[in-house]
Design an enzyme around this catalytic site. Structure first.
Site, PDB file in Angstrom:
ATOM      1  N   GLY A  14      44.120  38.629  32.260  1.00 29.12           N
ATOM      2  CA  GLY A  14      43.151  38.243  31.159  1.00 29.12           C
ATOM      3  C   GLY A  14      42.533  36.914  31.071  1.00 29.12           C
ATOM      4  O   GLY A  14      42.142  36.459  30.098  1.00 29.12           O
ATOM      5  N   MET A  93      40.935  47.404  36.062  1.00 30.18           N
ATOM      6  CA  MET A  93      40.880  48.136  37.244  1.00 30.18           C
ATOM      7  C   MET A  93      41.104  49.542  37.278  1.00 30.18           C
ATOM      8  O   MET A  93      42.011  50.389  37.922  1.00 30.18           O
ATOM      9  CB  MET A  93      42.318  47.418  38.130  1.00 30.18           C
ATOM     10  CG  MET A  93      42.259  45.986  37.907  1.00 30.18           C
ATOM     11  SD  MET A  93      40.699  45.211  38.930  1.00 30.18           S
ATOM     12  CE  MET A  93      41.294  45.388  40.336  1.00 30.18           C
ATOM     13  N   ARG A  94      40.306  50.096  36.469  1.00 33.25           N
ATOM     14  CA  ARG A  94      39.995  51.661  36.588  1.00 33.25           C
ATOM     15  C   ARG A  94      38.801  51.934  37.190  1.00 33.25           C
ATOM     16  O   ARG A  94      37.512  51.214  36.650  1.00 33.25           O
ATOM     17  CB  ARG A  94      40.062  52.422  35.271  1.00 33.25           C
ATOM     18  CG  ARG A  94      41.367  51.747  34.385  1.00 33.25           C
ATOM     19  CD  ARG A  94      42.680  52.395  35.149  1.00 33.25           C
ATOM     20  NE  ARG A  94      43.044  53.694  35.574  1.00 33.25           N
ATOM     21  CZ  ARG A  94      43.684  54.146  36.571  1.00 33.25           C
ATOM     22  NH1 ARG A  94      44.439  53.470  37.174  1.00 33.25           N
ATOM     23  NH2 ARG A  94      43.592  55.504  36.756  1.00 33.25           N
ATOM     24  N   ASN A 110      30.326  44.291  34.091  1.00 29.41           N
ATOM     25  CA  ASN A 110      31.493  44.178  34.837  1.00 29.41           C
ATOM     26  C   ASN A 110      31.551  42.642  35.592  1.00 29.41           C
ATOM     27  O   ASN A 110      30.396  42.398  35.777  1.00 29.41           O
ATOM     28  CB  ASN A 110      31.982  45.208  35.866  1.00 29.41           C
ATOM     29  CG  ASN A 110      33.080  45.003  36.550  1.00 29.41           C
ATOM     30  OD1 ASN A 110      34.110  44.850  36.107  1.00 29.41           O
ATOM     31  ND2 ASN A 110      32.854  45.132  38.065  1.00 29.41           N
ATOM     32  N   HIS A 112      32.662  40.985  38.987  1.00 27.71           N
ATOM     33  CA  HIS A 112      33.375  41.268  40.231  1.00 27.71           C
ATOM     34  C   HIS A 112      33.547  40.227  41.261  1.00 27.71           C
ATOM     35  O   HIS A 112      32.341  39.521  41.247  1.00 27.71           O
ATOM     36  CB  HIS A 112      32.607  42.295  41.018  1.00 27.71           C
ATOM     37  CG  HIS A 112      33.061  42.765  42.354  1.00 27.71           C
ATOM     38  ND1 HIS A 112      34.109  43.859  42.550  1.00 27.71           N
ATOM     39  CD2 HIS A 112      32.756  42.201  43.609  1.00 27.71           C
ATOM     40  CE1 HIS A 112      34.558  43.774  43.775  1.00 27.71           C
ATOM     41  NE2 HIS A 112      33.599  42.948  44.450  1.00 27.71           N
ATOM     42  N   LEU A 147      30.267  52.490  42.108  1.00 24.40           N
ATOM     43  CA  LEU A 147      31.229  51.502  42.018  1.00 24.40           C
ATOM     44  C   LEU A 147      30.862  50.062  42.313  1.00 24.40           C
ATOM     45  O   LEU A 147      30.255  49.823  43.686  1.00 24.40           O
ATOM     46  CB  LEU A 147      32.559  51.799  42.793  1.00 24.40           C
ATOM     47  CG  LEU A 147      33.654  50.845  42.495  1.00 24.40           C
ATOM     48  CD1 LEU A 147      34.400  50.814  41.288  1.00 24.40           C
ATOM     49  CD2 LEU A 147      34.791  51.093  43.727  1.00 24.40           C
ATOM     50  N   ASP A 148      30.906  48.988  41.625  1.00 19.36           N
ATOM     51  CA  ASP A 148      30.434  47.691  42.138  1.00 19.36           C
ATOM     52  C   ASP A 148      29.072  47.531  42.369  1.00 19.36           C
ATOM     53  O   ASP A 148      28.787  46.816  43.472  1.00 19.36           O
ATOM     54  CB  ASP A 148      31.366  46.953  43.263  1.00 19.36           C
ATOM     55  CG  ASP A 148      32.935  46.964  42.649  1.00 19.36           C
ATOM     56  OD1 ASP A 148      33.008  46.864  41.620  1.00 19.36           O
ATOM     57  OD2 ASP A 148      33.630  47.041  43.656  1.00 19.36           O
TER      58      ASP A 148
HETATM   59  C1  GAR Z   1      38.734  38.614  38.074  1.00 23.00           C
HETATM   60  O1  GAR Z   1      38.495  37.913  39.483  1.00 23.00           O
HETATM   61  C2  GAR Z   1      37.681  39.665  38.365  1.00 23.00           C
HETATM   62  O2  GAR Z   1      36.231  39.406  38.922  1.00 23.00           O
HETATM   63  C3  GAR Z   1      38.241  40.827  39.058  1.00 23.00           C
HETATM   64  O3  GAR Z   1      39.673  40.492  38.597  1.00 23.00           O
HETATM   65  C4  GAR Z   1      40.221  39.169  38.088  1.00 23.00           C
HETATM   66  C5  GAR Z   1      40.524  39.450  36.960  1.00 23.00           C
HETATM   67  O4  GAR Z   1      41.009  38.155  36.440  1.00 23.00           O
HETATM   68  N1  GAR Z   1      37.947  41.934  38.858  1.00 23.00           N
HETATM   69  C6  GAR Z   1      37.774  42.942  39.779  1.00 23.00           C
HETATM   70  O5  GAR Z   1      38.378  42.795  40.822  1.00 23.00           O
HETATM   71  C7  GAR Z   1      37.093  44.340  39.347  1.00 23.00           C
HETATM   72  N2  GAR Z   1      37.163  45.305  40.450  1.00 23.00           N
HETATM   73  P1  GAR Z   1      41.416  37.788  35.111  1.00 23.00           P
HETATM   74  O6  GAR Z   1      42.179  39.238  34.341  1.00 23.00           O
HETATM   75  O7  GAR Z   1      42.338  36.564  35.105  1.00 23.00           O
HETATM   76  O8  GAR Z   1      40.282  37.738  33.920  1.00 23.00           O
END
Ligand code: GAR
Length: 192
Positions: A14, A93-94, A110, A112, A147-148
């Site tokens: 987070g 992550m869903r 989102n 990414h 997705l993405d």
């Molecule tokens: C972030 O780097 C985000 O871009 C990625 O997860 C991390 C979450 O970090 N998101 C994905 O991979 C989505 N498919 P955080 O929990 O410290 O914000």
């Protein structure tokens, strides 16, 4: 100015959520973080949100098994309960169904960790190093059923430096994410 009620959806650490909560403390920020929702009861980010006085909710996906839409209907009712106007996915992550995405058309974004359309999916930093790209980064985009994918709001580019490993590159990208995500939410909240 009526601030838009935003939900931040997380699954883990987070740190982007923290950046958003901190940005939203500014008097002129056009969104308030009305709730933080996690699909994982153990998500670290929940502790920070609670300590910051933000309402939190857990909608655990596990009891729903393979029924993604049933999970999402529970999530949707949580969002409705908090009168949410904007959904901000921050390390959530869903994989989302077309049904859920259609509920939030143009109102869900989102972040990414790659310069989309390069490297959709997982392990983006490792793949960027393996491919030998010299520039990597992060993308904030509107969520569409693919997705993405989806219209890009903002991107941050960072260099891939000689000697980088997955962790050092991930840390550089994350710092950039903490800069661009609050900016992107601002624009979306302002209906730009
Ligand atoms: C972030 O780097 C985000 O871009 C990625 O997860 C991390 C979450 O970090 N998101 C994905 O991979 C989505 N498919 P955080 O929990 O410290 O914000």
């Amino acid at each position: 100015m009526a601030r838009k009620r935003a939900a931040v959806l997380i699954s883990g650490r987070g740190s982007n959520m923290v950046a958003l909560i901190e940005a939203a403390t500014a008097a002129d920020y056009p969104a308030e973080i009305a709730v933080v929702v996690s699909n994982d009861p153990q998500a670290k980010g929940l502790d920070f949100a609670k300590s910051a006085g933000i309402p939190t909710a857990v909608v655990d996906h596990k009891p729903f098994g393979k029924n993604r839409e049933a999970f999402e209907r529970a999530l949707q009712s949580e969002l409705e309960k908090h009168r949410i106007e904007i959904v901000v996915l921050a390390g959530f992550m869903r994989i989302l169904t077309a049904w859920f995405v259609s509920q939030w058309d143009g109102r869900m974004i989102n972040i990414h960790p790659s310069l989309l359309p390069s490297f959709p999916g997982l392990h983006t930093h490792r793949r960027a190093i393996e491919e030998g790209v010299k520039v990597h980064g992060s993308t904030v985009h509107f969520v569409t059923p693919a997705l993405d994918h989806g219209p890009i709001v903002i991107q941050a580019a960072v260099p891939v430096l000689p000697g980088d490993d997955e962790d050092s590159l991930a840390a550089r990208v994350l710092r950039a994410e903490h800069r661009i995500y609050p900016q992107a939410v601002r624009w979306v909240a302002e209906d730009r």
